[in-house]
Design a protein around this motif. Structure first.
Motif, PDB file in Angstrom:
ATOM      1  N   SER A  58       0.861  -1.186   0.000  1.00  0.00           N
ATOM      2  CA  SER A  58       0.000   0.000   0.000  1.00  0.00           C
ATOM      3  C   SER A  58       0.890   1.227   0.000  1.00  0.00           C
ATOM      4  N   GLY A  59       0.727   2.046  -1.006  1.00  0.00           N
ATOM      5  CA  GLY A  59       1.526   3.266  -1.103  1.00  0.00           C
ATOM      6  C   GLY A  59       1.787   3.627  -2.546  1.00  0.00           C
ATOM      7  N   ILE A  60       2.699   4.560  -2.723  1.00  0.00           N
ATOM      8  CA  ILE A  60       3.064   5.031  -4.056  1.00  0.00           C
ATOM      9  C   ILE A  60       4.196   4.157  -4.581  1.00  0.00           C
ATOM     10  N   VAL A  61       3.975   3.564  -5.745  1.00  0.00           N
ATOM     11  CA  VAL A  61       4.989   2.682  -6.320  1.00  0.00           C
ATOM     12  C   VAL A  61       6.019   3.503  -7.095  1.00  0.00           C
ATOM     13  N   PRO A  62       7.262   3.045  -7.157  1.00  0.00           N
ATOM     14  CA  PRO A  62       8.294   3.751  -7.932  1.00  0.00           C
ATOM     15  C   PRO A  62       7.950   3.772  -9.419  1.00  0.00           C
ATOM     16  N   ASP A  63       8.431   4.785 -10.128  1.00  0.00           N
ATOM     17  CA  ASP A  63       8.165   4.910 -11.564  1.00  0.00           C
ATOM     18  C   ASP A  63       8.652   3.704 -12.353  1.00  0.00           C
ATOM     19  N   LEU A  64       9.747   3.089 -11.932  1.00  0.00           N
ATOM     20  CA  LEU A  64      10.326   1.972 -12.675  1.00  0.00           C
ATOM     21  C   LEU A  64       9.665   0.630 -12.352  1.00  0.00           C
ATOM     22  N   PHE A  65       8.675   0.625 -11.468  1.00  0.00           N
ATOM     23  CA  PHE A  65       8.016  -0.612 -11.086  1.00  0.00           C
ATOM     24  C   PHE A  65       7.036  -1.023 -12.181  1.00  0.00           C
ATOM     25  N   VAL A  66       7.380  -2.069 -12.924  1.00  0.00           N
ATOM     26  CA  VAL A  66       6.538  -2.599 -13.989  1.00  0.00           C
ATOM     27  C   VAL A  66       6.683  -4.115 -14.020  1.00  0.00           C
ATOM     28  N   GLU A  67       5.748  -4.770 -14.689  1.00  0.00           N
ATOM     29  CA  GLU A  67       5.845  -6.224 -14.843  1.00  0.00           C
ATOM     30  C   GLU A  67       7.088  -6.571 -15.653  1.00  0.00           C
ATOM     31  N   GLY A  68       7.753  -7.648 -15.259  1.00  0.00           N
ATOM     32  CA  GLY A  68       8.947  -8.089 -15.954  1.00  0.00           C
ATOM     33  C   GLY A  68      10.217  -7.407 -15.489  1.00  0.00           C
ATOM     34  N   SER A  69      10.112  -6.528 -14.486  1.00  0.00           N
ATOM     35  CA  SER A  69      11.303  -5.842 -13.991  1.00  0.00           C
ATOM     36  C   SER A  69      11.691  -6.371 -12.616  1.00  0.00           C
ATOM     37  N   GLY A  70      12.899  -6.030 -12.197  1.00  0.00           N
ATOM     38  CA  GLY A  70      13.363  -6.435 -10.882  1.00  0.00           C
ATOM     39  C   GLY A  70      12.795  -5.544  -9.796  1.00  0.00           C
ATOM     40  N   VAL A  71      12.610  -6.125  -8.619  1.00  0.00           N
ATOM     41  CA  VAL A  71      12.091  -5.370  -7.483  1.00  0.00           C
ATOM     42  C   VAL A  71      12.688  -5.919  -6.192  1.00  0.00           C
TER      43      VAL A  71
END
Length: 135
Positions: free
Chosen positions: A75-88
């Motif tokens: 719950s919160g604001i996700v980083p701009d680079l957070f997308v499917e297929g990316s590292g987290v």
């Protein structure tokens, strides 16, 4: 000497409570951390796994490493680079139901990452823009 040993013991105890261990999904599934223990979970956000809840700020997604999968809730604001297929890397706690509740998300990118502002530029224009910012 006693004061030095006491200081070392106190410092070690304080750091132990602040330490955040890093797990990949296969490790966290094989040997889950204790309930309420703060850890970091790192892996790839699986494709077609991000679901935004009705409140608009809570998301659920799956983090995998090719061997295991872990459901994550944030719950919160996700980083701009957070997308499917990316590292987290998600910082938080594992729950008894097998879901990882994240307090913080850190999105990772590879060396091929290109900011949106530079994506539409030609290679020569990008090189010129990068050179101008480094001078």
């Amino acid at each position: 000497m006693v004061a030095l040993i006491a200081a070392a013991v106190i410092a070690t105890w304080a750091l132990r409570s602040q330490a955040s261990y890093f797990y990949v999904p296969s490790e966290i599934v094989a040997d889950p951390p204790g309930a309420g223990r703060s850890v970091r979970l790192g892996g790839m956000v699986e494709n077609n796994s991000i679901v935004t809840q009705g409140d608009g700020v809570t998301i659920e997604f799956i983090v995998g490493d090719g061997k295991a999968r872990v459901p994550v809730r944030f719950s919160g604001i996700v980083p701009d680079l957070f997308v499917e297929g990316s590292g987290v890397v998600a910082e938080g706690r594992m729950q008894a139901n097998g879901t990882f509740y994240a307090d913080k998300l850190l999105a990772k990118h590879d060396e091929n990452y290109m900011p949106r502002e530079l994506d539409s530029m030609t290679a020569a224009e990008r090189d010129a823009a990068v050179a101008a910012t480094t001078e």
